[in-house]
Design a protein around this motif. Sequence first.
Motif, mmCIF file in Angstrom:
data_model
loop_
_atom_site.group_PDB
_atom_site.id
_atom_site.type_symbol
_atom_site.label_atom_id
_atom_site.label_comp_id
_atom_site.label_asym_id
_atom_site.label_seq_id
_atom_site.Cartn_x
_atom_site.Cartn_y
_atom_site.Cartn_z
ATOM 1 N N ASN A 97 0.831 -1.210 0.000
ATOM 2 C CA ASN A 97 0.000 0.000 0.000
ATOM 3 C C ASN A 97 0.865 1.260 0.000
ATOM 4 O O ASN A 97 0.581 2.238 -0.708
ATOM 5 C CB ASN A 97 -0.920 -0.005 1.226
ATOM 6 N N ASN A 136 1.148 4.096 -3.148
ATOM 7 C CA ASN A 136 0.632 5.447 -2.902
ATOM 8 C C ASN A 136 1.706 6.454 -2.508
ATOM 9 O O ASN A 136 1.382 7.616 -2.239
ATOM 10 C CB ASN A 136 -0.441 5.393 -1.796
ATOM 11 N N HIS A 158 1.924 9.952 -4.075
ATOM 12 C CA HIS A 158 0.965 11.008 -3.716
ATOM 13 C C HIS A 158 1.511 11.909 -2.604
ATOM 14 O O HIS A 158 1.021 13.030 -2.418
ATOM 15 C CB HIS A 158 -0.351 10.380 -3.228
#
Length: 561
Positions: free
Chosen positions: A440, A444, A447
């Motif tokens: 995860n 991500n 970002h």
Amino acid sequence: GNVFTTHTPVPAGIDMFPPELVTRYFRNFYSGLKLDEEGFLALGREDVTNKRQGFSMAVLALRLADGCNAVSKLHGEVSRNMFQSIWPGVPEHEVPITHVTNGVHVRSWVSPEIVAVLDRYLGDAWINNPISHDSWADVETIPDEELWRAHERCRERLVVWTRHQLRKQIQARGGTLEQLVAAEQVLDPDALTIGFARRFATYKRGTLLLRDQDRIRNIINNSSRPVQFIFAGKAHPADQGGKELIRAIVDFARDPLLRRRFVFLENYDMGVTRMMIQGVDVWLNTPRRPYEASGTSGMKAAANGALNCSVLDGWWVEGYDASVGWAIGRGEQYADIEYADNLEAQSLYDTLERSMVPKFYDRGTGSDSSGVTGGVSGGVPHEWVKMMKANLRKLAPVFNTNRMVAQYGEKLYIPADRRGRALGLDDNKGSVDLAHAKSNLRNNWHHLKIVAVNRAGDTKFGDGYYKVGQDVAIEVLLELGPLQTAELTVEIYSGPVNQDQKIDKPQITRLSHVREVAPSRHLYSGKIACQSSGRQGFAVRVLPALEALATPFEPGMILWG
């Protein structure tokens, strides 16, 4: 598991295997590891994105190990520099390679003569609890005469054994009767005896002693204060440079004017080492810094009271002080190898002439002393014996396997075991959860953005100037995207700025989460304590905050701002 690291230089490509070769032998393992071919090959590349790079077993081990260690403090520094590219963005001193300095099993290497003395004055404490300095404190109660006579018997035994070994060497190559007779006359049982025995790799500089042959001849052949050398060692069959070093030493030893005091022993093995470290007065080590990872022969010699004379490399960086031996040079490193070799050879000659030889031959004049001339047995060199005692008292409690094994357990194996057990609970639920959490984060991480960094507070001295004792308030605004605050650690990396505009001796301050100021935008704050004057700097960084990680640097994710 844990992995030892090494920094002995090797030709480019020796540790690199072509990807096609790795694929040929490992393709059947991919499915069991839940990896495809590219995923496996990437584990063995320093740069995971460079598909043309070879596959390194060392890199694979470093990536997959729970903990990594070097085998001395300096080796740790060198290893962190060597392998920094495996952890991009991580400051060199924080690269997750620690160190556990090697040690030796003291009781296995100490001579019977010295064992008898230690048992008499130290009891069994030095055997049962060698890691305690208290166990060795009573070394100071040993009479100088008794310790010296025990050591002299060890030297005499070494001389007799060396003569026997030389006879065997001469007989094996069909030597003459004259040569066999000469072998019985080599070495003086009362002369200062220096030993050098190890693998003959070029970086170990086995011939450093011979750079100024006129000067070393004068030292060896001094009629009133002679010095004698015993060399032993082997080179790897493919190491032509190492074999040339041995050839040079053997040629030097064949000089009729030197061969009584300069010996090379063949068939080097553990038995040869044992005899030498128990009988020599000085153990010589001349590696080119910083290529010696640790070295243990000097530790074995020190446990027998022999003094070390070595370049400040490997374990000697930690063990050396002027009370226990001698340093060749001051730990400098030079780009010009020839210049370095000449400089350190001169340092070695100076040490021999100005300190080592005078200390050995400066004898006491007590009731059992008669002085010494021409290598004839005489009184006790009290300053030399003082250094022998310092070796036993200071070095033996530290450079032993008891301390080493305890450190491995405390720093590496016990934490790895605890982590492994935790990850394996409930049918490996912890391991599966960690894998999902890392996935995860990777998916991500792009970002994540450091939107703003604000240095707050009234300085009272104008912008950018603070007084020692003040705090500097720092606020950081982060864009988290889909990530959660619990998955991240936000830190200030601060300290004095050096002439290269880099932060020296940094301190790490963790920032606290204050609040969410807008959707996915979060405010963090903290304070830097002004502890010293001068120019200071700081940076903000974000790291994964998964407790199950062996190190926060392991996932390869770090954001600086």
